[in-house]
Design a protein around this motif. Sequence first.
Motif, PDB file in Angstrom:
ATOM      1  N   PHE A  74      46.914 -16.034-135.972  1.00 55.71           N
ATOM      2  CA  PHE A  74      45.851 -16.790-136.622  1.00 55.71           C
ATOM      3  C   PHE A  74      45.726 -18.218-136.096  1.00 55.71           C
ATOM      4  O   PHE A  74      44.622 -18.775-136.058  1.00 55.71           O
ATOM      5  N   VAL A  75      46.829 -18.820-135.677  1.00 54.26           N
ATOM      6  CA  VAL A  75      46.743 -20.173-135.107  1.00 54.26           C
ATOM      7  C   VAL A  75      46.039 -20.114-133.755  1.00 54.26           C
ATOM      8  O   VAL A  75      45.228 -20.976-133.413  1.00 54.26           O
ATOM      9  N   LEU A  76      46.331 -19.082-132.981  1.00 54.00           N
ATOM     10  CA  LEU A  76      45.616 -18.852-131.729  1.00 54.00           C
ATOM     11  C   LEU A  76      44.124 -18.676-131.994  1.00 54.00           C
ATOM     12  O   LEU A  76      43.287 -19.225-131.264  1.00 54.00           O
ATOM     13  N   ALA A  77      43.782 -17.915-133.009  1.00 56.21           N
ATOM     14  CA  ALA A  77      42.374 -17.726-133.360  1.00 56.21           C
ATOM     15  C   ALA A  77      41.708 -19.064-133.665  1.00 56.21           C
ATOM     16  O   ALA A  77      40.545 -19.303-133.285  1.00 56.21           O
ATOM     17  N   LEU A  78      42.432 -19.966-134.331  1.00 56.10           N
ATOM     18  CA  LEU A  78      41.894 -21.290-134.629  1.00 56.10           C
ATOM     19  C   LEU A  78      41.600 -22.056-133.341  1.00 56.10           C
ATOM     20  O   LEU A  78      40.543 -22.693-133.214  1.00 56.10           O
ATOM     21  N   ALA A  79      42.531 -22.010-132.383  1.00 58.26           N
ATOM     22  CA  ALA A  79      42.320 -22.697-131.106  1.00 58.26           C
ATOM     23  C   ALA A  79      41.076 -22.169-130.405  1.00 58.26           C
ATOM     24  O   ALA A  79      40.279 -22.940-129.840  1.00 58.26           O
ATOM     25  N   GLY A 102      35.673 -33.646-128.305  1.00 57.90           N
ATOM     26  CA  GLY A 102      36.435 -33.614-129.556  1.00 57.90           C
ATOM     27  C   GLY A 102      36.912 -32.211-129.909  1.00 57.90           C
ATOM     28  O   GLY A 102      38.074 -32.010-130.272  1.00 57.90           O
ATOM     29  N   PHE A 103      36.003 -31.236-129.830  1.00 64.01           N
ATOM     30  CA  PHE A 103      36.372 -29.853-130.145  1.00 64.01           C
ATOM     31  C   PHE A 103      37.463 -29.341-129.202  1.00 64.01           C
ATOM     32  O   PHE A 103      38.451 -28.737-129.645  1.00 64.01           O
ATOM     33  N   PHE A 104      37.276 -29.559-127.914  1.00 70.68           N
ATOM     34  CA  PHE A 104      38.260 -29.044-126.956  1.00 70.68           C
ATOM     35  C   PHE A 104      39.583 -29.803-127.057  1.00 70.68           C
ATOM     36  O   PHE A 104      40.655 -29.211-126.882  1.00 70.68           O
ATOM     37  N   GLY A 105      39.514 -31.100-127.343  1.00 73.89           N
ATOM     38  CA  GLY A 105      40.750 -31.838-127.554  1.00 73.89           C
ATOM     39  C   GLY A 105      41.534 -31.271-128.727  1.00 73.89           C
ATOM     40  O   GLY A 105      42.761 -31.104-128.649  1.00 73.89           O
ATOM     41  N   ALA A 106      40.832 -30.949-129.811  1.00 81.59           N
ATOM     42  CA  ALA A 106      41.488 -30.341-130.978  1.00 81.59           C
ATOM     43  C   ALA A 106      42.058 -28.970-130.627  1.00 81.59           C
ATOM     44  O   ALA A 106      43.162 -28.612-131.059  1.00 81.59           O
ATOM     45  N   ALA A 107      41.317 -28.195-129.828  1.00 79.78           N
ATOM     46  CA  ALA A 107      41.806 -26.874-129.423  1.00 79.78           C
ATOM     47  C   ALA A 107      43.092 -26.998-128.619  1.00 79.78           C
ATOM     48  O   ALA A 107      44.046 -26.233-128.825  1.00 79.78           O
ATOM     49  N   HIS A 108      43.140 -27.966-127.711  1.00 81.01           N
ATOM     50  CA  HIS A 108      44.348 -28.151-126.906  1.00 81.01           C
ATOM     51  C   HIS A 108      45.529 -28.599-127.763  1.00 81.01           C
ATOM     52  O   HIS A 108      46.685 -28.222-127.488  1.00 81.01           O
ATOM     53  N   LEU A 109      45.265 -29.391-128.784  1.00 81.24           N
ATOM     54  CA  LEU A 109      46.345 -29.790-129.689  1.00 81.24           C
ATOM     55  C   LEU A 109      46.900 -28.570-130.434  1.00 81.24           C
ATOM     56  O   LEU A 109      48.117 -28.484-130.663  1.00 81.24           O
ATOM     57  N   VAL A 110      46.029 -27.635-130.802  1.00 87.38           N
ATOM     58  CA  VAL A 110      46.497 -26.412-131.457  1.00 87.38           C
ATOM     59  C   VAL A 110      47.312 -25.571-130.478  1.00 87.38           C
ATOM     60  O   VAL A 110      48.377 -25.033-130.836  1.00 87.38           O
ATOM     61  N   TYR A 111      46.833 -25.439-129.239  1.00 91.14           N
ATOM     62  CA  TYR A 111      47.623 -24.728-128.227  1.00 91.14           C
ATOM     63  C   TYR A 111      48.982 -25.401-128.042  1.00 91.14           C
ATOM     64  O   TYR A 111      50.027 -24.726-127.922  1.00 91.14           O
ATOM     65  N   LEU A 112      48.974 -26.732-127.997  1.00 87.84           N
ATOM     66  CA  LEU A 112      50.218 -27.479-127.845  1.00 87.84           C
ATOM     67  C   LEU A 112      51.165 -27.183-129.004  1.00 87.84           C
ATOM     68  O   LEU A 112      52.385 -27.028-128.803  1.00 87.84           O
ATOM     69  N   ILE A 114      51.276 -24.412-130.743  1.00 87.78           N
ATOM     70  CA  ILE A 114      51.784 -23.049-130.532  1.00 87.78           C
ATOM     71  C   ILE A 114      52.937 -23.066-129.533  1.00 87.78           C
ATOM     72  O   ILE A 114      54.001 -22.478-129.769  1.00 87.78           O
ATOM     73  N   PHE A 115      52.741 -23.756-128.405  1.00 93.44           N
ATOM     74  CA  PHE A 115      53.776 -23.783-127.368  1.00 93.44           C
ATOM     75  C   PHE A 115      55.022 -24.527-127.843  1.00 93.44           C
ATOM     76  O   PHE A 115      56.155 -24.123-127.535  1.00 93.44           O
ATOM     77  N   ALA A 116      54.830 -25.591-128.595  1.00102.31           N
ATOM     78  CA  ALA A 116      55.977 -26.330-129.133  1.00102.31           C
ATOM     79  C   ALA A 116      56.794 -25.439-130.054  1.00102.31           C
ATOM     80  O   ALA A 116      58.033 -25.478-130.049  1.00102.31           O
ATOM     81  N   GLY A 117      56.117 -24.616-130.856  1.00100.09           N
ATOM     82  CA  GLY A 117      56.828 -23.683-131.729  1.00100.09           C
ATOM     83  C   GLY A 117      57.659 -22.693-130.944  1.00100.09           C
ATOM     84  O   GLY A 117      58.809 -22.398-131.311  1.00100.09           O
ATOM     85  N   PHE A 118      57.099 -22.160-129.844  1.00104.00           N
ATOM     86  CA  PHE A 118      57.850 -21.230-128.991  1.00104.00           C
ATOM     87  C   PHE A 118      59.084 -21.917-128.405  1.00104.00           C
ATOM     88  O   PHE A 118      60.179 -21.332-128.351  1.00104.00           O
ATOM     89  N   ILE A 169      51.683 -28.814-119.541  1.00102.63           N
ATOM     90  CA  ILE A 169      53.123 -29.031-119.316  1.00102.63           C
ATOM     91  C   ILE A 169      53.935 -28.206-120.307  1.00102.63           C
ATOM     92  O   ILE A 169      54.925 -27.565-119.946  1.00102.63           O
ATOM     93  N   ALA A 170      53.510 -28.212-121.577  1.00102.86           N
ATOM     94  CA  ALA A 170      54.211 -27.420-122.584  1.00102.86           C
ATOM     95  C   ALA A 170      54.138 -25.932-122.271  1.00102.86           C
ATOM     96  O   ALA A 170      55.121 -25.199-122.443  1.00102.86           O
ATOM     97  N   ALA A 171      52.983 -25.472-121.794  1.00103.32           N
ATOM     98  CA  ALA A 171      52.840 -24.057-121.432  1.00103.32           C
ATOM     99  C   ALA A 171      53.829 -23.672-120.344  1.00103.32           C
ATOM    100  O   ALA A 171      54.390 -22.571-120.357  1.00103.32           O
ATOM    101  N   GLY A 172      54.050 -24.586-119.379  1.00104.67           N
ATOM    102  CA  GLY A 172      54.994 -24.310-118.302  1.00104.67           C
ATOM    103  C   GLY A 172      56.432 -24.228-118.758  1.00104.67           C
ATOM    104  O   GLY A 172      57.279 -23.675-118.049  1.00104.67           O
ATOM    105  N   LEU A 173      56.730 -24.769-119.935  1.00104.38           N
ATOM    106  CA  LEU A 173      58.102 -24.752-120.456  1.00104.38           C
ATOM    107  C   LEU A 173      58.384 -23.546-121.354  1.00104.38           C
ATOM    108  O   LEU A 173      59.530 -23.304-121.726  1.00104.38           O
TER     109      LEU A 173
END
Length: 239
Positions: A74-79, A102-112, A114-118, A169-173
Motif C-alpha cells: 500500500f505504501v508503494l501504491a501511494l508513491a 511537488g508531486f514527484f518530490g513527494a513520491a520520491h520521499l515515499v520511495y525513500l 520504503i527503501f529505508a525500511g528495507f 542512493i537508497a535504492a542501491g543499498l
Amino acid sequence: MSEQDNEFSSANRYKETGPLIPEWTGPAYLGVAIFAALVFLVLDQVTAGGAQIALVKVSGIILLAMYAAFRKAFVLALALLLSSGGDFALAMNPPEMEAGIGFFGAAHLVYLLIFAGFIVKDGWRKDGLVLGAALLAFGAAMFVWLRPGMGELLVPASAYLGIILAMVIAAGLVRGPRLIVAGALLFLISDSMIAARLFRETLVFDGLDWGGVAVWITYFAAQFCLAVGIVRRKQEAAG
C-alpha cells in the motif's frame, strides 16, 4: 457456537475458497498498464496536450498502483498515485511545473521511506556505496550544468534533485531484486533528460520528438521496475 468459533469458521471458509480477487489480476494490471503507456506514447506525438491526454498519461501509472494495492504493497501504491498526480500536472497545456515537481518530490520521499525500511530491517549492500559516490558526483555536475537555466524554479528544482538522488542512493543499498536499483536509475535518467530539455533546451527535436519518447519510455520503465521489484522484495521477506 461462540463468536470466536464463528470467526474461526469464517477464516477457514476464506482459506478454502481463496481470495476474492484471482491471482491473474495482478499480472493483468501490469499488462494493461503497459498498453496504456504505449497508447499515451503515440497520442503524445500527435496532440497538443491538455486534460484528456493527461488522463491517458496517468492511467498506466494508476494501474501500476492498483497492482501494488492488489499485492498489499500500500505504501508503494501511494508513491505511484503521487507520481500520477505529477504526470497529470506536467501533461497540462501549459505544464504546471511547480505542482509536478511537488508531486514527484513527494513520491520520491515515499520511495525513500520504503527503501529505508528495507535497509533498517535487513541491512545494506556495501557495493551500493560505490554507486552512491558516483551518483553524488553526477548530481553535482548536473546542478552546475543546469543552474544557469533554472530561473524561478531554482529552489524547487534543486530540492527535487537532492530528493531523487537520495532515493536512488537508497535504492542501491537495498538488499533485494536488482529491479529496484534499475528502476531508480531509470527514474534518474528520465528526470535528467527532462531537466536537460527544460533548463538547457537540449534533446528537443523537430518532427518526431525523440527526446520526449526517450523520457516517457525510461520513466514508465522506471515505475514498472520499481513496482515489480518492491513487490517481489516484500514477497521474499514474507516467504
